[in-house]
Design a protein around this motif. Structure first.
Motif, mmCIF file in Angstrom:
data_model
loop_
_atom_site.group_PDB
_atom_site.id
_atom_site.type_symbol
_atom_site.label_atom_id
_atom_site.label_comp_id
_atom_site.label_asym_id
_atom_site.label_seq_id
_atom_site.Cartn_x
_atom_site.Cartn_y
_atom_site.Cartn_z
ATOM 1 N N LYS A 91 0.908 -1.326 0.007
ATOM 2 C CA LYS A 91 -0.142 -0.071 -0.031
ATOM 3 C C LYS A 91 0.801 1.258 0.036
ATOM 4 C CE LYS A 91 -3.837 -2.248 2.205
ATOM 5 N NZ LYS A 91 -4.223 -3.026 0.981
ATOM 6 N N ASN A 92 1.769 1.246 -0.688
ATOM 7 C CA ASN A 92 2.776 2.416 -0.766
ATOM 8 C C ASN A 92 2.430 3.052 -2.316
ATOM 9 O OD1 ASN A 92 4.277 2.143 1.637
ATOM 10 N ND2 ASN A 92 5.406 0.566 0.525
ATOM 11 N N LYS A 93 1.307 3.500 -2.443
ATOM 12 C CA LYS A 93 0.754 3.997 -3.832
ATOM 13 C C LYS A 93 1.406 5.437 -4.162
ATOM 14 C CE LYS A 93 -3.218 1.447 -3.902
ATOM 15 N NZ LYS A 93 -3.567 0.420 -3.105
ATOM 16 N N LYS A 94 1.778 6.087 -3.236
ATOM 17 C CA LYS A 94 2.385 7.223 -3.529
ATOM 18 C C LYS A 94 3.996 6.984 -4.169
ATOM 19 C CE LYS A 94 -0.097 10.588 -0.857
ATOM 20 N NZ LYS A 94 0.086 11.455 0.480
ATOM 21 N N ILE A 95 4.364 6.172 -3.344
ATOM 22 C CA ILE A 95 5.795 5.815 -3.953
ATOM 23 C C ILE A 95 5.709 4.971 -5.293
ATOM 24 C CG2 ILE A 95 8.073 4.350 -3.317
ATOM 25 C CD1 ILE A 95 7.401 6.946 -1.718
ATOM 26 N N LEU A 96 4.573 4.004 -5.335
ATOM 27 C CA LEU A 96 4.655 3.484 -6.688
ATOM 28 C C LEU A 96 4.431 4.130 -7.755
ATOM 29 C CD1 LEU A 96 3.825 0.853 -8.218
ATOM 30 C CD2 LEU A 96 1.925 0.836 -7.486
ATOM 31 N N LEU A 97 3.559 5.227 -7.532
ATOM 32 C CA LEU A 97 3.280 6.400 -8.755
ATOM 33 C C LEU A 97 4.708 7.048 -9.118
ATOM 34 C CD1 LEU A 97 1.232 7.843 -10.441
ATOM 35 C CD2 LEU A 97 0.813 9.405 -8.582
ATOM 36 N N LEU A 98 5.241 7.478 -7.720
ATOM 37 C CA LEU A 98 6.569 8.162 -8.226
ATOM 38 C C LEU A 98 7.566 7.409 -9.122
ATOM 39 C CD1 LEU A 98 8.429 10.769 -7.838
ATOM 40 C CD2 LEU A 98 8.987 9.778 -5.582
ATOM 41 N N TYR A 99 7.612 6.196 -8.635
ATOM 42 C CA TYR A 99 8.487 5.088 -9.067
ATOM 43 C C TYR A 99 8.210 4.875 -10.528
ATOM 44 C CZ TYR A 99 11.544 0.902 -9.438
ATOM 45 O OH TYR A 99 12.652 -0.048 -9.601
ATOM 46 N N THR A 100 7.049 4.901 -10.873
ATOM 47 C CA THR A 100 6.505 4.428 -12.426
ATOM 48 C C THR A 100 6.683 5.677 -13.191
ATOM 49 O OG1 THR A 100 4.767 2.945 -11.383
ATOM 50 C CG2 THR A 100 4.262 3.914 -13.791
ATOM 51 N N VAL A 101 6.510 6.920 -12.749
ATOM 52 C CA VAL A 101 6.761 7.945 -13.384
ATOM 53 C C VAL A 101 8.190 8.304 -13.615
ATOM 54 C CG1 VAL A 101 6.437 10.611 -13.631
ATOM 55 C CG2 VAL A 101 4.435 9.008 -12.712
ATOM 56 N N LEU A 102 8.921 8.090 -12.549
ATOM 57 C CA LEU A 102 10.367 7.942 -12.888
ATOM 58 C C LEU A 102 10.841 7.353 -13.927
ATOM 59 C CD1 LEU A 102 11.859 8.894 -9.243
ATOM 60 C CD2 LEU A 102 11.699 10.500 -11.347
ATOM 61 N N THR A 103 10.453 5.887 -13.825
ATOM 62 C CA THR A 103 11.196 4.987 -14.552
ATOM 63 C C THR A 103 10.717 5.015 -16.020
ATOM 64 O OG1 THR A 103 10.995 3.234 -12.810
ATOM 65 C CG2 THR A 103 11.203 2.317 -14.991
ATOM 66 N N TYR A 104 9.465 5.230 -16.481
ATOM 67 C CA TYR A 104 8.795 5.334 -17.660
ATOM 68 C C TYR A 104 9.158 6.883 -18.303
ATOM 69 C CZ TYR A 104 7.002 0.684 -17.195
ATOM 70 O OH TYR A 104 6.982 -0.678 -16.747
ATOM 71 N N GLY A 105 8.931 7.933 -17.453
ATOM 72 C CA GLY A 105 8.926 9.155 -18.089
ATOM 73 C C GLY A 105 10.626 9.551 -18.353
ATOM 74 N N LEU A 106 11.223 9.254 -17.333
ATOM 75 C CA LEU A 106 12.773 9.439 -17.384
ATOM 76 C C LEU A 106 13.356 8.737 -18.427
ATOM 77 C CD1 LEU A 106 13.763 10.740 -13.803
ATOM 78 C CD2 LEU A 106 13.555 12.077 -15.992
ATOM 79 N N GLY A 107 12.898 7.376 -18.454
ATOM 80 C CA GLY A 107 13.322 6.410 -19.308
ATOM 81 C C GLY A 107 13.488 6.767 -20.832
ATOM 82 N N ILE A 108 11.872 7.225 -21.067
ATOM 83 C CA ILE A 108 12.049 7.848 -22.321
ATOM 84 C C ILE A 108 12.683 9.195 -22.730
ATOM 85 C CG2 ILE A 108 10.277 8.937 -24.217
ATOM 86 C CD1 ILE A 108 8.036 6.966 -22.662
ATOM 87 N N ILE A 109 12.986 10.060 -21.742
ATOM 88 C CA ILE A 109 13.590 11.171 -21.977
ATOM 89 C C ILE A 109 15.193 10.787 -22.169
ATOM 90 C CG2 ILE A 109 14.660 13.099 -20.801
ATOM 91 C CD1 ILE A 109 11.553 13.339 -19.694
ATOM 92 N N PHE A 110 15.609 9.780 -21.330
ATOM 93 C CA PHE A 110 17.184 9.482 -21.479
ATOM 94 C C PHE A 110 17.340 8.596 -22.723
ATOM 95 C CE2 PHE A 110 19.413 9.369 -17.029
ATOM 96 C CZ PHE A 110 18.475 10.318 -16.492
ATOM 97 N N ALA A 111 16.396 7.891 -23.177
ATOM 98 C CA ALA A 111 16.619 7.324 -24.471
ATOM 99 C C ALA A 111 16.788 8.135 -25.578
ATOM 100 C CB ALA A 111 15.728 6.229 -24.654
ATOM 101 N N TYR A 112 15.794 9.332 -25.611
ATOM 102 C CA TYR A 112 15.836 10.202 -26.544
ATOM 103 C C TYR A 112 17.137 10.968 -26.707
ATOM 104 C CZ TYR A 112 14.633 14.220 -29.282
ATOM 105 O OH TYR A 112 14.610 15.127 -30.072
ATOM 106 N N PHE A 113 17.438 11.486 -25.406
ATOM 107 C CA PHE A 113 18.756 12.352 -25.401
ATOM 108 C C PHE A 113 20.138 11.294 -25.762
ATOM 109 C CE2 PHE A 113 16.864 15.338 -22.295
ATOM 110 C CZ PHE A 113 16.911 16.348 -23.112
ATOM 111 N N GLY A 114 19.979 10.061 -25.360
ATOM 112 C CA GLY A 114 20.941 9.262 -25.910
ATOM 113 C C GLY A 114 21.070 9.168 -27.438
ATOM 114 N N TYR A 115 19.869 9.100 -27.785
ATOM 115 C CA TYR A 115 19.646 8.871 -29.310
ATOM 116 C C TYR A 115 20.367 10.162 -29.995
ATOM 117 C CZ TYR A 115 17.410 8.331 -34.007
ATOM 118 O OH TYR A 115 17.314 8.478 -35.378
ATOM 119 N N LEU A 116 20.056 11.333 -29.446
ATOM 120 C CA LEU A 116 20.601 12.603 -30.071
ATOM 121 C C LEU A 116 22.072 12.626 -30.030
ATOM 122 C CD1 LEU A 116 17.875 15.261 -28.584
ATOM 123 C CD2 LEU A 116 18.143 14.403 -31.115
#
Length: 120
Positions: A91-116
């Motif tokens: 029941k750590n829903k706030k941490i779960l949401l933060l972890y999900t956003v960081l992992t997927y959101g930043l993952g896409i951004i990091f992949a894009y910057f790597g691509y550039l």
């Protein structure tokens, strides 16, 4: 399938798994954050490095060794899902949401910057 391709993926996977295990254990044991920093770090770094590899239009052999092999074993979807499930069950829903956003959101951004970076 050519035996060389299998060997490249296997060798890359061997070293990627060792690197992931080492980095994850080290960071998870050193930090007191509620988010598993080791898993987050390897997944974001893997996204970035894979972006560079793809952006650079690397040779097939390099993609097999580093992209499929190393990065495939270095990044960890199964551990991520296990940790997310633990957060949900505990029941750590706030941490779960933060972890999900960081992992997927930043993952896409990091992949894009790597691509550039790889594209230059």
């Amino acid at each position: 399938m050519v035996i060389t391709n299998l060997l490249l993926v296997g060798i890359g996977g061997f070293f990627g798994a060792i690197a992931r295990f080492s980095i994850s254990k080290h960071l998870n044991n050193k930090t007191k954050y509620p988010i598993p920093m080791g898993t987050l770090t390897v997944n974001l770094l893997g996204s970035f490095l894979l972006g560079i590899l793809i952006g650079a239009k690397a040779d097939v052999m390099l993609v097999l060794l580093f992209g499929t092999g190393f990065m495939g074993a270095f990044t960890t979807f199964s551990t991520l899902k296990f940790e997310m499930t633990e957060m949900y069950v505990n029941k750590n829903k706030k941490i779960l949401l933060l972890y999900t956003v960081l992992t997927y959101g930043l993952g896409i951004i990091f992949a894009y910057f790597g691509y550039l970076i790889g594209s230059y």
